[in-house]
Design an enzyme around this catalytic site. Structure first.
Site, PDB file in Angstrom:
ATOM      1  CG  HIS A  73      -1.996  -0.877   1.369  1.00 32.90           C
ATOM      2  ND1 HIS A  73      -2.094  -1.870   2.440  1.00 32.90           N
ATOM      3  CD2 HIS A  73      -2.798  -1.159   0.430  1.00 32.90           C
ATOM      4  CE1 HIS A  73      -3.133  -2.712   2.067  1.00 32.90           C
ATOM      5  NE2 HIS A  73      -3.729  -2.418   0.992  1.00 32.90           N
TER       6      HIS A  73
ATOM      7  CE  LYS B  60     -13.847  -6.360   1.515  1.00 33.77           C
ATOM      8  NZ  LYS B  60     -12.703  -5.463   0.939  1.00 33.77           N
TER       9      LYS B  60
ATOM     10  NE  ARG C 150      -2.705  -7.217  -4.721  1.00 35.78           N
ATOM     11  CZ  ARG C 150      -3.354  -7.342  -3.566  1.00 35.78           C
ATOM     12  NH1 ARG C 150      -2.921  -7.412  -2.452  1.00 35.78           N
ATOM     13  NH2 ARG C 150      -4.729  -7.381  -3.736  1.00 35.78           N
TER      14      ARG C 150
ATOM     15  CB  SER D 202      -4.321  -6.827   4.244  1.00 35.53           C
ATOM     16  OG  SER D 202      -3.864  -5.425   3.904  1.00 35.53           O
TER      17      SER D 202
END
Ligand code: ADP
Length: 159
Positions: A17, A41, A90, A128
């Site tokens: 990030h 979430k 990514r 993460s």
């Protein structure tokens, strides 16, 4: 004023990030890192913890602001007078979801452009989710996250 929003969960912020923030801030006058308040979430870190960890690491960077956000991203972008949304890409695996989101956001508001930035190669496998998994299993995460985040993760998992 060219302003961009970088939205995400940041649960917690990783070096990936931070790499994206660093690239974005060179392209825009101001980058607003928008931490999503998303009840669905079930994050490991509370909204306040996620904001604090980002503030500890990224708010030292000139022209970067850390805020929380709720609701529709395009509405938030309008309210902040931001013309662009930054997302990190990514791998091909990110593409499908990001492509769908970007086109949907364009449909909702044609004035908001989504810009994809790729991190340094060494961060392309970093998420993460995987960092949390390694920390939970007692692995060394010191090269993936800032020191304050590594400490916060260790505190979560040694309780
Ligand atoms: P979200 O829940 O919105 O996916 P994340 O915090 O997981 O929130 O990610 C926010 C944004 O940062 C996404 O665009 C994601 O692709 C990107 N991102 C996450 N990790 C990395 C990384 N290692 N390198 C580049 N971009 C990343």
């Amino acid at each position: 004023m060219r302003r961009a929003i970088y939205p995400g969960s940041f649960d917690p912020v990783t070096n990936g990030h931070l790499d994206v923030i660093e690239r974005a801030r060179k392209l825009f006058d101001e980058v607003i890192v928008a931490v999503a308040h998303n009840d669905e979430k079930q994050p490991l870190f509370s909204l306040k913890e996620r904001l604090d960890l980002l503030r500890e690491t990224a708010s030292k960077i000139n022209n970067v602001r850390i805020v929380k956000f709720k609701g529709l991203l395009v509405n938030f972008a309008q309210a902040q007078k931001a013309g662009a949304v930054i997302r990190g890409l990514r791998a091909v695996s990110d593409f499908e979801f990001e492509f769908q989101m970007a086109l949907m956001n364009r449909k909702l508001d044609a004035a908001v452009e989504t810009i994809f930035l790729m991190p340094k190669e060494e961060y392309t496998y970093l998420s993460s989710r995987i960092v949390k998994e390694i920390a939970r299993l007692g692995g060394d995460i010191s090269s993936f996250v800032p020191t304050c985040v590594a400490k916060a993760l260790n505190r979560k998992f040694t309780r």
